[in-house]
Scaffold this active site. Structure first.
Site, PDB file in Angstrom:
ATOM      1  N   GLU A 270       4.363  -3.369   4.103  1.00 24.95           N
ATOM      2  CA  GLU A 270       5.093  -4.602   4.412  1.00 24.95           C
ATOM      3  C   GLU A 270       5.793  -4.500   5.767  1.00 24.95           C
ATOM      4  O   GLU A 270       5.808  -5.453   6.541  1.00 24.95           O
ATOM      5  CB  GLU A 270       6.115  -4.914   3.320  1.00 24.95           C
TER       6      GLU A 270
ATOM      7  N   GLU B  50      -4.715  -7.173   6.940  1.00 26.47           N
ATOM      8  CA  GLU B  50      -4.402  -6.293   5.811  1.00 26.47           C
ATOM      9  C   GLU B  50      -4.858  -4.860   6.109  1.00 26.47           C
ATOM     10  O   GLU B  50      -4.147  -3.903   5.848  1.00 26.47           O
ATOM     11  CB  GLU B  50      -5.088  -6.787   4.531  1.00 26.47           C
TER      12      GLU B  50
END
Lengths: 507, 189
Positions: free
Chosen positions: A160, A240
């Site tokens: 994150e 990602e």
């Protein structure tokens, strides 16, 4: 690292421009179409009308874009956090989470520690918001905190933080605004055509120049949202991968994130797609809507399996170079991550560290091993009967008995077979035949029938011996045996909160 | 006349581009060097944090582990030495000793189940683990930014600017032994 961000930014700019162009062209088309329609549908359309219409349309599209973007900029974080039901963590809440975020802030050299939010949700997940690294937030579900150990939590938080570090949130906000704008317009157009188009055509005054334009507008209205969405999803996916690479680099421990992803993906039973707004999906570490996505093309995340394989395949190293090599092994040469390549060029291979000193609690590891075993047994068609004494009896698929006794407490369990239910129904059917004489055909058609006893997991045997398992939320009133292809009617058992339902087997 | 003017304009333009390029390159280098300095400061911050945690830890352990006077004294002494150490070499040496002493303390603590059930101690333990991790990550970030800076000033074209303004390569934070870099392997279970 900086090379990665720079490459990221260049590519993002290109994509944003492309998406913006689609939006504006769409607006221009719409404007011209509207102008022509309003202009009375003359045979020859003056260039003046086209020019004014086009300008107005473009301006309108631009206005929508800016308005949506401003909302996103000024309200985005708060809206997202509220939509997810997050509350800010205080220093007293969970020292471990705060500390892990601190550690990753240092590792990523962020200018400030992001705020930490907690989402009360049993399903394990995490996401990051905030356009600037100075003003970002990380949100974690309570389920994630319960499920993961320190190393795994570190991996997830690092992922994150990497999103924040790579300025992904800013880009994804911008991109999702464009997607929303295009979808808004196309929906408006299509609805307008469906409702208003018929009446106008019967008027008879519109013809000539309108028709080809109409076709263009309709084609645009259908294709533009798809095109924009595909662009958006493609970059969501490679971002990602890049975030995974950064997480490995920051923690120097790719196995932490890999193990976290494994645990989270095993735990998908608690994912509740209906509770997660679609717009939130690309922010999460694992896509909560994964089960719903049609194909890889429409997925916001790369397949979790691939992500795990890449992280596990880094061979005790943790640099970008190593991630890139592992990525190529899994995805092949076809996938090109410009940003990752740039990062890898400027980077050396770094050694990964060992696991931290906190081993998994013994009870937890046993529980996890049991879950995996259950899953395997289910695939091998074993039937699992939980006994009241705590033992789980595994019944092999070829056991030809109706009852089995528990090896610890000698309780006798009935092995549920579809057969016996079917016999009972056949008996009723015979009775019904004698009474009415006409329903025999129908009774035979519904040859197999199983009455559900509870709402949770349960298993029964088809007549052919195949074990069939039903999940808690199994939605259909029938199932098809995978071995013999026969249809088996399912009947809901009596529900606790609805005692009035009377089960009538002959109906 | 006109040709001369054109030549002058072209020359001026090229000069301007070069100056702008030079300035941006210089600014990049300064930014990178500041990152290195920040990263170094971060290591210091985390080491200080560790020093601050130790008195609390010693106090808590003292109440339960009455027979471990010597181990506790070792930790206190190592901490005092680390706090007063001057210079990179001496400091990393002292920190290494402190890490060793802490590691031994944590091993000894294993024998006191009451202590291990103490909430205060558990919180301190988590803080200590985290601080050790932070020291490690700060060191890692420092070395990363040093590598970035050194690569930049040694490669064309930034090496021209670096040479002109006397940017010199920074030193890596090398650790003599595994013990310090790995931030002591303290078993907490």
């Amino acid at each position: 690292m900086w090379e990665a961000i720079a490459a990221n930014r260049r590519r993002s700019l290109l994509l944003i421009t492309l998406m913006g162009l689609i939006l504006l062209t769409f607006g221009a088309c719409l404007g011209i179409f509207a102008a022509v329609q309003l202009g009375g549908g003359q045979e020859t359309v003056s260039s003046n009308v086209i020019l004014t219409g086009g300008t107005f349309g473009t301006l309108a599209a631009l206005l929508i874009w800016v308005a949506l973007w401003l909302t996103a900029v000024f309200q985005g974080d708060r809206i997202l956090l509220r939509a997810a039901g997050a509350r800010e963590m205080s220093a007293l809440d969970d020292g471990r989470l705060g500390n892990v975020v601190d550690e990753m802030t240092i590792a990523a050299q962020l200018p400030r520690k992001p705020r930490v939010y907690l989402v009360e949700d049993p399903s394990p997940n995490a996401f990051a918001v905030g356009r600037k690294p100075e003003n970002a937030a990380v949100a974690v579900t309570s389920g994630l905190l319960r499920l993961l150990n320190r190393d795994e939590l570190q991996g997830v938080v690092a992922h994150e933080i990497a999103h924040i570090h790579n300025l992904d949130v800013r880009f994804m906000t911008m991109a999702s605004v464009l997607v929303a704008g295009v979808e808004l317009m196309s929906r408006g157009v299509l609805r307008g055509l469906v409702h208003g188009g018929g009446g106008r055509r019967t008027g008879g005054s519109r013809k000539g120049g309108g028709l080809p334009l109409l076709v263009i507008v309709v084609v645009f209205a259908i294709l533009a949202p798809v095109a924009v969405r595909l662009l958006y999803l493609a970059c969501s996916r490679w971002r990602e991968y890049l975030a995974d690479a950064c997480a490995a680099r920051f923690t120097r421990y790719p196995d932490g994130l890999a193990s976290a992803l494994e645990k989270i993906s095993v735990d998908t039973s608690s994912l509740r797609p209906e509770k997660t707004a679609g717009a939130l999906a690309p922010l999460y570490i694992i896509n909560p809507l994964e089960k719903l996505s049609l194909a890889g093309l429409f997925a916001t995340h790369p397949p979790t399996q691939n992500r795990i394989m890449i992280l596990r395949g880094m061979g005790g190293r943790a640099g970008y170079v190593d991630y890139e090599a592992a990525l190529r092994k899994v995805e092949g040469q076809k996938l090109r991550l410009t940003a990752l390549e740039a990062a890898a060029r400027a980077d050396e291979s770094v050694e990964a560290r060992g696991p931290s000193a906190e081993p998994e609690p013994r009870e937890k590891s046993i529980e996890r091993a049991q879950k995996v075993n259950d899953l395997l047994d289910r695939f091998a068609n074993y039937l699992i009967l939980p006994c009241a004494c705590g033992i789980r009896i595994k019944v092999p698929p070829n056991l030809e008995r109706d009852e089995i006794s528990c090896s610890r407490c000698d309780r006798v369990h009935v092995i549920p077979h579809a057969k016996r239910v079917q016999e009972a129904i056949a008996g009723v059917a015979v009775l019904g035949q004698a009474l009415a004489g006409a329903k025999a055909v129908e009774a035979k058609a519904a040859a197999l029938r199983y009455e559900r006893r509870e709402e949770g997991w349960e298993a029964f045997r088809c007549e052919c011996g195949q074990t069939i398992q039903l999940g808690p939320g199994f939605p259909l009133d029938y199932t098809v045996c995978v071995a013999c292809n026969r249809r088996i009617e399912l009947k809901a058992g009596r529900e606790k909160n609805d005692p009035e339902v009377v089960v009538n087997p002959s109906s | 006349m006109a040709t001369l003017l054109l030549a002058a304009v072209v020359f001026g333009g090229v000069l301007l581009v070069i100056v702008i390029w030079f300035v941006s390159m210089y600014n990049d280098l300064v930014a990178l060097r500041n990152m290195v300095k920040n990263a170094w400061a971060q290591i210091d911050v985390q080491l200080k944090r560790r020093h601050d945690l130790i008195p609390n830890l010693v106090e808590t352990v003292k109440g339960y582990a009455t027979h471990e006077k010597e181990t506790l004294e070792n930790v206190t002494r190592a901490r005092a030495a680390a706090v007063s150490a001057e210079g990179v070499g001496a400091q990393s040496q002292a920190e290494q000793t402190l890490s060793g002493a802490l590691g031994r303390l944590m091993l000894v603590v294993e024998a006191y189940p009451d202590l291990k059930a103490n909430q205060n101690f558990l919180a301190l333990q988590e803080e200590l683990t985290s601080t050790e991790n932070k020291v490690g990550f700060a060191r890692q970030a420092y070395n990363d930014s040093v590598m970035r800076f050194n690569t930049k000033i040694q490669t064309v074209p930034a090496n021209i600017v670096a040479g002109a303004f006397n940017f010199t390569a920074e030193e890596f934070f090398e650790v003599q032994e595994e013990a310090v870099r790995e931030a002591p392997k303290v078993s907490f279970s």
